[in-house]
Write a protein that holds these residues in place. Structure first.
Motif, PDB file in Angstrom:
ATOM      1  N   THR A 109      16.509  39.413 -42.704  1.00 33.19           N
ATOM      2  CA  THR A 109      15.749  38.755 -43.794  1.00 33.19           C
ATOM      3  C   THR A 109      14.583  39.709 -44.703  1.00 33.19           C
ATOM      4  N   GLU A 110      14.388  39.544 -45.936  1.00 33.96           N
ATOM      5  CA  GLU A 110      13.351  39.659 -46.636  1.00 33.96           C
ATOM      6  C   GLU A 110      12.351  38.542 -46.902  1.00 33.96           C
ATOM      7  N   THR A 111      11.200  38.938 -46.688  1.00 35.01           N
ATOM      8  CA  THR A 111      10.209  37.835 -46.721  1.00 35.01           C
ATOM      9  C   THR A 111       9.009  38.129 -47.711  1.00 35.01           C
ATOM     10  N   THR A 112       8.270  37.077 -47.970  1.00 36.39           N
ATOM     11  CA  THR A 112       6.815  37.156 -48.694  1.00 36.39           C
ATOM     12  C   THR A 112       5.672  37.867 -48.238  1.00 36.39           C
ATOM     13  N   GLY A 113       6.072  38.136 -46.721  1.00 38.18           N
ATOM     14  CA  GLY A 113       4.675  38.722 -46.083  1.00 38.18           C
ATOM     15  C   GLY A 113       5.501  39.299 -44.862  1.00 38.18           C
ATOM     16  N   THR A 118       3.417  30.397 -41.038  1.00 34.37           N
ATOM     17  CA  THR A 118       3.701  29.215 -41.774  1.00 34.37           C
ATOM     18  C   THR A 118       4.142  29.574 -43.145  1.00 34.37           C
ATOM     19  N   GLY A 119       3.222  30.067 -43.783  1.00 35.28           N
ATOM     20  CA  GLY A 119       3.112  30.568 -45.272  1.00 35.28           C
ATOM     21  C   GLY A 119       3.935  31.359 -45.638  1.00 35.28           C
ATOM     22  N   THR A 120       4.851  31.971 -44.793  1.00 33.75           N
ATOM     23  CA  THR A 120       5.597  32.960 -45.166  1.00 33.75           C
ATOM     24  C   THR A 120       7.140  32.569 -45.264  1.00 33.75           C
ATOM     25  N   ARG A 121       7.812  32.932 -46.345  1.00 32.74           N
ATOM     26  CA  ARG A 121       9.133  32.362 -46.502  1.00 32.74           C
ATOM     27  C   ARG A 121       9.870  33.534 -46.647  1.00 32.74           C
ATOM     28  N   ALA A 122      11.491  33.352 -46.343  1.00 31.02           N
ATOM     29  CA  ALA A 122      12.373  34.188 -46.541  1.00 31.02           C
ATOM     30  C   ALA A 122      12.800  34.044 -48.088  1.00 31.02           C
ATOM     31  N   PHE A 123      13.007  35.115 -48.993  1.00 28.54           N
ATOM     32  CA  PHE A 123      13.440  34.822 -50.261  1.00 28.54           C
ATOM     33  C   PHE A 123      14.744  35.574 -50.309  1.00 28.54           C
ATOM     34  N   MET A 124      15.275  36.159 -49.254  1.00 28.23           N
ATOM     35  CA  MET A 124      16.710  36.712 -49.015  1.00 28.23           C
ATOM     36  C   MET A 124      17.067  36.813 -47.765  1.00 28.23           C
ATOM     37  N   ILE A 125      18.249  36.484 -47.467  1.00 31.51           N
ATOM     38  CA  ILE A 125      18.980  36.689 -46.195  1.00 31.51           C
ATOM     39  C   ILE A 125      20.256  37.423 -46.357  1.00 31.51           C
ATOM     40  N   GLY A 126      20.352  38.620 -45.616  1.00 32.47           N
ATOM     41  CA  GLY A 126      21.635  39.461 -45.670  1.00 32.47           C
ATOM     42  C   GLY A 126      22.287  39.246 -44.414  1.00 32.47           C
ATOM     43  N   ALA A 127      23.502  39.031 -44.420  1.00 32.86           N
ATOM     44  CA  ALA A 127      24.360  39.014 -43.178  1.00 32.86           C
ATOM     45  C   ALA A 127      25.633  39.690 -43.313  1.00 32.86           C
ATOM     46  N   PRO A 233      10.621  50.753 -49.895  1.00 33.07           N
ATOM     47  CA  PRO A 233      10.269  50.274 -48.357  1.00 33.07           C
ATOM     48  C   PRO A 233      10.290  48.627 -48.466  1.00 33.07           C
ATOM     49  N   GLY A 234      10.504  48.155 -47.056  1.00 26.98           N
ATOM     50  CA  GLY A 234      10.346  46.847 -47.003  1.00 26.98           C
ATOM     51  C   GLY A 234       9.114  46.130 -47.267  1.00 26.98           C
ATOM     52  N   SER A 235       7.887  47.212 -47.023  1.00 25.11           N
ATOM     53  CA  SER A 235       6.456  46.687 -47.383  1.00 25.11           C
ATOM     54  C   SER A 235       6.395  46.320 -48.917  1.00 25.11           C
ATOM     55  N   GLU A 236       7.332  46.949 -49.736  1.00 23.30           N
ATOM     56  CA  GLU A 236       7.339  46.433 -51.337  1.00 23.30           C
ATOM     57  C   GLU A 236       8.157  45.377 -51.692  1.00 23.30           C
ATOM     58  N   ALA A 237       8.921  44.789 -50.813  1.00 21.27           N
ATOM     59  CA  ALA A 237       9.815  43.717 -51.138  1.00 21.27           C
ATOM     60  C   ALA A 237       8.855  42.436 -51.713  1.00 21.27           C
ATOM     61  N   PRO A 238       7.955  42.132 -50.836  1.00 22.18           N
ATOM     62  CA  PRO A 238       7.081  40.989 -51.501  1.00 22.18           C
ATOM     63  C   PRO A 238       6.652  41.089 -52.776  1.00 22.18           C
ATOM     64  N   ALA A 239       6.260  42.124 -53.347  1.00 22.84           N
ATOM     65  CA  ALA A 239       5.712  42.368 -54.495  1.00 22.84           C
ATOM     66  C   ALA A 239       6.890  42.231 -55.489  1.00 22.84           C
ATOM     67  N   ALA A 240       7.981  42.870 -55.239  1.00 22.80           N
ATOM     68  CA  ALA A 240       8.965  42.942 -55.957  1.00 22.80           C
ATOM     69  C   ALA A 240       9.466  41.604 -56.403  1.00 22.80           C
ATOM     70  N   TRP A 241       9.673  40.703 -55.329  1.00 20.06           N
ATOM     71  CA  TRP A 241      10.173  39.205 -55.690  1.00 20.06           C
ATOM     72  C   TRP A 241       9.242  38.466 -56.474  1.00 20.06           C
ATOM     73  N   LEU A 242       7.968  38.600 -55.856  1.00 21.09           N
ATOM     74  CA  LEU A 242       6.725  38.005 -56.872  1.00 21.09           C
ATOM     75  C   LEU A 242       6.512  38.361 -58.306  1.00 21.09           C
ATOM     76  N   GLY A 243       7.007  39.678 -58.530  1.00 21.31           N
ATOM     77  CA  GLY A 243       6.803  40.169 -59.851  1.00 21.31           C
ATOM     78  C   GLY A 243       8.128  39.606 -60.749  1.00 21.31           C
TER      79      GLY A 243
END
Length: 290
Positions: A109-113, A118-127, A233-243
């Motif tokens: 998963t790629e997540t918002t944090g 509880t406040g973190t959600r997955a915005f992407m699921i890869g399988a 990097p995975g650490s930059e994924a939340p900012a990419a989605w929020l942007g």
């Protein structure tokens, strides 16, 4: 108090003394004072009216794949397998009996944090799953928060009672996070009853002390010979989605998709490497520490 003041002034008039003039004091309007304090506080905190800062809408809003529900995108790929996979994967590295390869579902998963909660959600699921002579990769991306319930429903449809989940640190992070999101969406949670192989632990047992760490990026580079180019990097994924949600370009989100796709491909290769009874990717017997 006002009665006493009037009586004092009357006595002064009777004695012929002029009553002193009491200067008028302008009392601040309570509402105006409160507004001024709020404005001063906003200035100190550099907070403007409205929610998030405005981002100029980008003309590049493309998300690969197709929109299968409002705000939910699905990208699918079939990647040819370099060598035929065995019908059964030797899962002794995870202290299991051999597992039918068609039951394996590699997921990430790629997540918002990164902290979870509880406040973190997955915005992407890869399988990814073994499908004949190919690795079938599917990725779900939500382009609005309202699409989360639909994403979870689609991911549920990919699971069977015989599915064996395969992840990297997924037992501690990805699976608990998804379970929480299912509950918050008031959906039945489908993960608890499934077998789950977390490749982090056998990788640690085999390679602890051999490399600088046992992160997935390190294992794939040092063991599988995979070198990523232009990886976000995975650490930059939340900012990419929020942007993207705020109207930004889809370029960074597409790089998150590429990162996520490589993660599930690496999981498949790593599982095969760990379960191989012959020779690993580096030319060493699998029971030898390298």
């Amino acid at each position: 108090m006002s009665v006493g003041l009037d009586r004092l002034q009357a006595l002064r008039r009777q004695s012929g003394a002029a009553a002193p003039r009491v200067p008028a004091v302008a009392l601040p309007e309570p509402v105006d004072a409160l507004v001024e304090q709020v404005a001063r506080l906003r200035g100190l905190l550099r907070v403007t009216r409205g929610s998030a800062p405005l981002v100029a809408a980008s003309a590049d809003r493309t998300i690969p794949g197709r929109e299968i529900a409002a705000g939910l995108w699905l990208q699918e790929q079939r990647l040819p397998l370099g060598n035929p996979w065995p019908v059964l994967l030797d899962a002794g590295f995870d202290r299991r009996e051999p597992v039918p390869t068609h039951d394996l579902l590699f997921f990430d998963t790629e997540t918002t944090g990164l902290a979870g909660g509880t406040g973190t959600r997955a915005f992407m699921i890869g399988a990814a799953a073994i499908d004949g002579d190919a690795l079938h990769v599917r990725q779900l991306t939500i382009a609005s928060t309202g699409a989360e319930a639909a994403m979870l429903e689609v991911f549920r449809s990919w699971l069977r009672a015989s599915t064996v989940l395969v992840s990297y640190n997924g037992k501690s992070y990805d699976a608990p996070l998804l379970k929480t999101r299912y509950r918050l969406m008031r959906q039945a949670e489908p993960l608890s009853g499934l077998a789950h192989m977390d490749l982090l632990y056998p990788s640690r047992r085999r390679y602890r002390g051999c490399f600088e760490n046992c992160r997935l990026a390190t294992i794939e580079r040092r063991v599988l010979g995979i070198v990523r180019e232009d990886d976000l990097p995975g650490s930059e994924a939340p900012a990419a989605w929020l942007g993207y949600l705020r109207g930004g370009s889809g370029a960074l989100l597409r790089r998150v998709l590429a990162h996520n796709r490589q993660d599930v491909v690496t999981l498949a290769r790593l599982a095969l490497h760990l379960g191989s009874a012959c020779v690993d990717a580096g030319g060493f017997p699998t029971n030898r520490r390298v």
